[in-house]
Design a protein around this motif. Sequence first.
Motif, PDB file in Angstrom:
ATOM      1  N   TYR A  82       0.839  -1.200   0.000  1.00 38.43           N
ATOM      2  CA  TYR A  82       0.000   0.000   0.000  1.00 38.43           C
ATOM      3  C   TYR A  82       0.877   1.254   0.000  1.00 38.43           C
ATOM      4  O   TYR A  82       0.622   2.207  -0.755  1.00 38.43           O
ATOM      5  CB  TYR A  82      -0.957   0.008   1.205  1.00 38.43           C
ATOM      6  N   VAL A  83       1.916   1.260   0.820  1.00 37.02           N
ATOM      7  CA  VAL A  83       2.830   2.405   0.861  1.00 37.02           C
ATOM      8  C   VAL A  83       3.468   2.618  -0.515  1.00 37.02           C
ATOM      9  O   VAL A  83       3.547   3.751  -1.001  1.00 37.02           O
ATOM     10  CB  VAL A  83       3.906   2.221   1.953  1.00 37.02           C
ATOM     11  N   ASN A  84       3.881   1.542  -1.166  1.00 36.06           N
ATOM     12  CA  ASN A  84       4.456   1.653  -2.513  1.00 36.06           C
ATOM     13  C   ASN A  84       3.441   2.237  -3.496  1.00 36.06           C
ATOM     14  O   ASN A  84       3.797   3.037  -4.367  1.00 36.06           O
ATOM     15  CB  ASN A  84       4.958   0.301  -3.019  1.00 36.06           C
ATOM     16  N   TRP A  85       2.179   1.842  -3.380  1.00 38.73           N
ATOM     17  CA  TRP A  85       1.136   2.377  -4.249  1.00 38.73           C
ATOM     18  C   TRP A  85       0.977   3.882  -4.018  1.00 38.73           C
ATOM     19  O   TRP A  85       0.868   4.660  -4.969  1.00 38.73           O
ATOM     20  CB  TRP A  85      -0.188   1.644  -4.007  1.00 38.73           C
ATOM     21  N   VAL A  86       0.984   4.305  -2.752  1.00 33.09           N
ATOM     22  CA  VAL A  86       0.854   5.732  -2.434  1.00 33.09           C
ATOM     23  C   VAL A  86       2.054   6.502  -2.990  1.00 33.09           C
ATOM     24  O   VAL A  86       1.889   7.607  -3.525  1.00 33.09           O
ATOM     25  CB  VAL A  86       0.692   5.960  -0.912  1.00 33.09           C
ATOM     26  N   VAL A  87       3.243   5.930  -2.916  1.00 33.92           N
ATOM     27  CA  VAL A  87       4.433   6.583  -3.476  1.00 33.92           C
ATOM     28  C   VAL A  87       4.273   6.757  -4.992  1.00 33.92           C
ATOM     29  O   VAL A  87       4.583   7.812  -5.541  1.00 33.92           O
ATOM     30  CB  VAL A  87       5.719   5.807  -3.125  1.00 33.92           C
ATOM     31  N   VAL A  94       1.572  12.785  -9.487  1.00 33.04           N
ATOM     32  CA  VAL A  94       1.264  14.215  -9.403  1.00 33.04           C
ATOM     33  C   VAL A  94       2.519  15.069  -9.232  1.00 33.04           C
ATOM     34  O   VAL A  94       2.428  16.268  -8.962  1.00 33.04           O
ATOM     35  CB  VAL A  94       0.221  14.520  -8.293  1.00 33.04           C
ATOM     36  N   GLY A  95       3.702  14.448  -9.371  1.00 37.16           N
ATOM     37  CA  GLY A  95       4.950  15.199  -9.370  1.00 37.16           C
ATOM     38  C   GLY A  95       5.569  15.462  -8.016  1.00 37.16           C
ATOM     39  O   GLY A  95       6.364  16.393  -7.877  1.00 37.16           O
ATOM     40  N   LEU A  96       5.241  14.654  -7.013  1.00 36.30           N
ATOM     41  CA  LEU A  96       5.796  14.848  -5.670  1.00 36.30           C
ATOM     42  C   LEU A  96       6.835  13.794  -5.338  1.00 36.30           C
ATOM     43  O   LEU A  96       6.705  12.637  -5.739  1.00 36.30           O
ATOM     44  CB  LEU A  96       4.691  14.780  -4.610  1.00 36.30           C
ATOM     45  N   ASP A  97       7.838  14.202  -4.576  1.00 34.15           N
ATOM     46  CA  ASP A  97       8.813  13.262  -4.018  1.00 34.15           C
ATOM     47  C   ASP A  97       8.606  13.066  -2.523  1.00 34.15           C
ATOM     48  O   ASP A  97       9.081  12.087  -1.950  1.00 34.15           O
ATOM     49  CB  ASP A  97      10.245  13.768  -4.258  1.00 34.15           C
ATOM     50  N   ASN A  98       7.909  14.009  -1.889  1.00 35.72           N
ATOM     51  CA  ASN A  98       7.650  13.971  -0.446  1.00 35.72           C
ATOM     52  C   ASN A  98       6.206  14.368  -0.188  1.00 35.72           C
ATOM     53  O   ASN A  98       5.607  15.078  -0.998  1.00 35.72           O
ATOM     54  CB  ASN A  98       8.582  14.958   0.285  1.00 35.72           C
TER      55      ASN A  98
END
Length: 162
Positions: A71-76, A82-86
């Motif tokens: 799930y965490v990998n999916w959220v990443v 959307v262009g976010l790293d954090n």
Amino acid sequence: MSGPVYFIACKNMKKVDREAVLSDPDFDETVHVVTESNPDCPTITEGMDEGAMYRFDESNWYRVADRWWAYVNWVVKLMKLVGLDNPPEQDSTVAFRDIFRYGRNDFGTFGPVASKKLAEDFALWDERARALGDEDFYFYYGMVRDMFEMASEGGACWLQSW
């Protein structure tokens, strides 16, 4: 955090006119939800009273991943879309903001207002998500979109287990 990750979404909530006590024998988690805020995304409960109990007509379970790390990998991947790293700041207007901030504490109730906003984000980003060509990512994208669409109908969504 080794088991499957489940969220529940419900619709057509009505506030119950009594104190929310989870140990109350009349509390039935198959038809009730108690509003719980998340300090990292305090606006997610908008449309619900903090600590209040709600009764709903219909709910659905969503198995959004087989393991928490998946799930965490999916959220990443969603963040990358959307262009976010954090994770964004609370006052950010980036799409999916509350999903990105939610995971820092892993609890809280997405109320009808946040659910509607997230359902709209999923609709707006659908074509780009599909264009990634990642069938697994897009499968769960569609599932989470359905989850927030259901909750946007006067309902809520919350993490049930992981």
